[in-house]
Design a protein around this motif. Structure first.
Motif, short mmCIF file in Angstrom:
data_model
loop_
_atom_site.label_atom_id
_atom_site.label_comp_id
_atom_site.label_asym_id
_atom_site.label_seq_id
_atom_site.Cartn_x
_atom_site.Cartn_y
_atom_site.Cartn_z
N ARG A 103 -16.50 50.33 -22.69
CA ARG A 103 -15.48 50.38 -23.61
C ARG A 103 -16.05 50.99 -25.05
NH1 ARG A 103 -13.04 47.80 -28.13
NH2 ARG A 103 -10.63 48.20 -28.51
N LYS A 104 -15.67 52.28 -25.27
CA LYS A 104 -16.39 52.69 -26.63
C LYS A 104 -17.83 52.88 -26.70
CE LYS A 104 -12.48 51.76 -29.61
NZ LYS A 104 -12.01 51.22 -30.88
N GLY A 105 -18.31 53.06 -25.35
CA GLY A 105 -19.61 53.23 -25.04
C GLY A 105 -20.68 51.80 -25.01
N ILE A 106 -19.60 50.69 -25.13
CA ILE A 106 -20.46 49.43 -25.19
C ILE A 106 -19.87 48.78 -23.93
CG2 ILE A 106 -20.29 47.26 -26.46
CD1 ILE A 106 -19.56 48.74 -29.00
N MET A 107 -21.03 47.91 -23.23
CA MET A 107 -20.70 47.27 -21.97
C MET A 107 -20.59 45.78 -22.45
SD MET A 107 -23.28 49.32 -19.26
CE MET A 107 -24.75 48.79 -20.19
N PRO A 108 -19.95 44.97 -21.65
CA PRO A 108 -19.81 43.66 -21.76
C PRO A 108 -21.20 42.96 -21.68
CG PRO A 108 -17.97 44.36 -20.38
CD PRO A 108 -18.99 45.66 -20.39
N LEU A 109 -21.37 42.11 -22.36
CA LEU A 109 -22.61 41.26 -22.44
C LEU A 109 -22.48 40.00 -21.38
CD1 LEU A 109 -23.88 41.57 -26.17
CD2 LEU A 109 -24.33 43.01 -24.24
N GLY A 110 -21.47 39.53 -21.00
CA GLY A 110 -21.44 38.18 -20.46
C GLY A 110 -21.14 38.30 -19.09
N LEU A 111 -20.97 39.79 -18.42
CA LEU A 111 -20.59 39.71 -16.91
C LEU A 111 -21.48 38.93 -15.87
CD1 LEU A 111 -19.28 43.44 -16.54
CD2 LEU A 111 -18.04 41.34 -16.97
N ALA A 112 -22.83 38.85 -16.40
CA ALA A 112 -23.68 38.41 -15.33
C ALA A 112 -23.59 36.66 -15.41
CB ALA A 112 -25.07 38.48 -16.00
N THR A 113 -23.20 36.15 -16.46
CA THR A 113 -22.87 34.93 -16.78
C THR A 113 -21.57 34.66 -15.67
OG1 THR A 113 -23.66 34.73 -19.01
CG2 THR A 113 -22.27 32.84 -18.09
N VAL A 114 -20.58 35.62 -15.96
CA VAL A 114 -19.39 35.49 -15.30
C VAL A 114 -19.63 35.62 -13.81
CG1 VAL A 114 -17.07 36.65 -14.69
CG2 VAL A 114 -17.79 36.43 -16.87
N ILE A 115 -20.56 36.25 -13.26
CA ILE A 115 -20.79 36.31 -11.77
C ILE A 115 -21.31 35.08 -11.30
CG2 ILE A 115 -22.18 37.52 -10.09
CD1 ILE A 115 -21.43 40.22 -11.39
N GLN A 116 -22.14 34.83 -12.01
CA GLN A 116 -22.96 33.45 -11.78
C GLN A 116 -21.91 32.16 -11.73
OE1 GLN A 116 -25.95 32.90 -14.62
NE2 GLN A 116 -27.38 34.31 -13.79
N CYS A 117 -20.97 32.22 -12.57
CA CYS A 117 -20.01 31.04 -12.78
C CYS A 117 -18.99 31.02 -11.37
CB CYS A 117 -19.22 31.12 -13.96
SG CYS A 117 -18.09 29.52 -14.13
N MET A 118 -18.65 32.13 -11.28
CA MET A 118 -17.84 32.63 -10.03
C MET A 118 -18.60 32.17 -8.69
SD MET A 118 -16.03 36.19 -11.15
CE MET A 118 -14.81 36.39 -9.55
N ALA A 119 -19.93 32.41 -8.75
CA ALA A 119 -20.65 31.98 -7.51
C ALA A 119 -20.62 30.66 -7.29
CB ALA A 119 -21.93 32.59 -7.42
N ARG A 120 -20.89 29.94 -8.49
CA ARG A 120 -21.04 28.36 -8.50
C ARG A 120 -19.68 27.95 -7.97
NH1 ARG A 120 -24.26 29.08 -13.32
NH2 ARG A 120 -22.32 28.82 -14.48
N CYS A 121 -18.70 28.38 -8.76
CA CYS A 121 -17.05 27.85 -8.29
C CYS A 121 -16.91 28.29 -6.87
CB CYS A 121 -16.13 28.46 -9.26
SG CYS A 121 -16.40 27.92 -10.90
N GLY A 122 -17.66 29.01 -6.24
CA GLY A 122 -17.15 29.23 -4.87
C GLY A 122 -16.35 30.65 -4.57
N LYS A 123 -15.83 31.34 -5.83
CA LYS A 123 -15.01 32.33 -5.62
C LYS A 123 -15.56 33.78 -5.04
CE LYS A 123 -12.19 30.66 -9.72
NZ LYS A 123 -11.75 30.93 -10.89
#
Length: 489
Positions: A103-123
């Motif tokens: 968005r406006k040349g900026i990428m989210p900084l927390g997507l890696a944390t989101v993927i790790q959390c989803m993996a830990r939750c089994g999603k």
């Protein structure tokens, strides 16, 4: 550093063709293409203040601000699932997610944390881990599932790596289950639902509108195989898929009968295609002969007709073979139907035997006798009660019969012949008061005043007659009650 592979894994890698395992990383063919297109983003995407918060990195610890952490995690998790579902894919990776959510040349900084959390939750789950959890030899048939994946997973496990690389593929478990259910529904509603086996390519064509790519189809098949609704095996270098049939809790292994039926069905399709092609070829020779005949090339037209006859003869021969194959398939289908009927009969006999386990002919006869005795008891009770009521009225009946007999005996007094003759002269008025004799005398005719020549003996006889008549009337009035006149109201 060298790692010694297990012997079984090394044997598998040697037995499989090198072309299947030459790539170091496998990405679905349409993943990057799909991710680069426009996506439906939420309305709050235009809120700069809100998006600055969502694009910021997560705190090191969730305990610092639980509400902010959970709010940000729920936003990205639901958005990732929504994007994948709208595109029909079951894969995500960090690199493509960064491109989508830029968005406006900026990428989210927390997507890696989101993927790790989803993996830990089994999603979500790593593709290699998801495939390795299936209790079958998935390496032997997996399309796009490379040997480097389990090796990479093994290396990262041994080295303790828990980070998320940019190109590492993750499988969204919820979407895989949805695709598996859709795939099973498509198969069971298709014309080939009665086929016990399908080739992988046939299934790929059949499910092209459900599974956007081959890797998605493989993930759906792995999920169905985990649910024991599908078994996939490799026979003669061809991948064959067998689905569970309606009424079965799980799919049965591929048997020789299944393979024989599959070969017959495949031969049937090939013969049908060949017969159709020969029919078109014969029609083509016929048209060429017609054109050559119009041009005056009779000899060439005859050659075309001979070729047409030859093709038609070959088509007839193949058609006869096709009919034989169809007849064999029909007999096999009938035998399977008969087998199901016999199994149903056996189940019915077993159920009937269990239901009649405690029932015997002697017991049934005894039960009928008891029912008959119980039915006779009320009849006997009613008969006894009715007989008692009749006996209680015997005395009254005897008294009534005596009274009736007395009335019949005295009924002769009421006959008109016993009464005196009705006088023909007018009666004198009856006095209001007087005795019964006075009334009687007043009713008699007047004594004549003239002198009659009657002797004394005749007078005595007449008097005796009158006396007897008087006596009879008095007796009648005594025996018959006189109804008194009731006073006027």
């Amino acid at each position: 550093m060298f790692v010694i592979l297990p012997a079984s894994l090394a044997n598998v890698s040697i037995s499989l063709s090198l072309s299947a395992f030459c790539c170091t990383e496998m990405v679905p063919s349409n993943l990057g293409e799909e991710m680069s297109t426009e996506v439906a983003l939420p309305p709050e995407w235009e809120d700069d203040e809100r998006m600055d918060f969502l694009f910021s990195d997560f705190k090191e610890s969730r305990d610092v601000s639980t509400t902010d952490w959970d709010s940000k995690m729920d936003f990205w998790t639901s958005l990732i699932l929504k994007i994948c579902r709208s595109r029909g894919t079951v894969y995500v990776n960090l690199q493509e997610l960064n491109k989508i959510f830029q968005r406006k040349g900026i990428m989210p900084l927390g997507l890696a944390t989101v993927i790790q959390c989803m993996a830990r939750c089994g999603k979500i789950q790593r593709e290699s881990e998801f495939a390795a959890n299936v209790d079958c030899g998935w390496v032997s048939w997996g399309v796009g599932l490379l040997l480097v994946k389990p090796l990479k997973w093994t290396f990262s496990t041994l080295l303790g790596s828990s980070g998320v690389t940019l190109k590492e593929l993750f499988v969204v478990i919820e979407l895989v289950k949805e695709k598996a259910a859709e795939l099973l529904g498509v198969y069971r509603s298709s014309p080939v639902a009665n086929h016990s086996l399908l080739s992988f390519q046939e299934l790929r064509t059949l499910s092209s509108h459900v599974c956007v790519d081959e890797s998605t189809l493989c993930m759906a098949l792995l999920q169905l195989q985990r649910e024991k609704q599908v078994t996939v095996s490799l026979h003669g270098g061809e991948k064959i898929v067998k689905f569970s049939q309606p009424g079965q809790n799980h799919v049965s292994p591929v048997s020789d009968v299944d393979l024989g039926i599959y070969q017959l069905q495949r031969s049937e399709r090939l013969l049908e295609e060949r017969v159709e092609a020969l029919g078109l070829e014969a029609e083509k020779y016929k048209e060429e002969a017609r054109v050559l005949l119009r041009e005056g090339k009779k000899s060439q037209a005859l050659r075309c007709l001979r070729s047409r006859k030859r093709v038609e003869k070959k088509a007839d021969h193949l058609y006869a073979q096709l009919e034989n194959v169809k007849e064999i398939l029909d007999k096999i289908a009938n035998s399977q139907t008969d087998k199901l009927v016999i199994q149903a009969y056996q189940a019915g006999v077993s159920a009937l035997r269990l239901s009649l386990k405690d029932v015997t002919v002697e017991g049934a006869e005894s039960l009928v006798d008891q029912i008959q005795e119980l039915c006779d008891t009320p009849d006997e009770v009613n008969q006894i009660l009715a007989g008692g009521a009749l006996n209680s009225t015997d005395a009254d009946t005897d008294g009534l019969e005596d009274e009736l007999r007395f009335l019949l005996e005295n009924s002769s007094l009421d006959e008109p012949s016993t009464l005196p003759e009705v006088p023909s002269h007018p009666l004198t008025p009856v006095r209001e008061s007087g005795s019964f004799c006075d009334d009687l005398l007043s009713a008699l005719p007047s004594v004549p005043q003239s002198h009659f020549n009657i002797t004394d003996d005749e007078l005595d006889k007449e008097r005796s007659r009158i006396t007897l008549a008087d006596t009879g009337l008095q007796q009648k009035y005594r025996t018959s009650p006189v109804k008194r006149a009731e006073p006027a109201q």
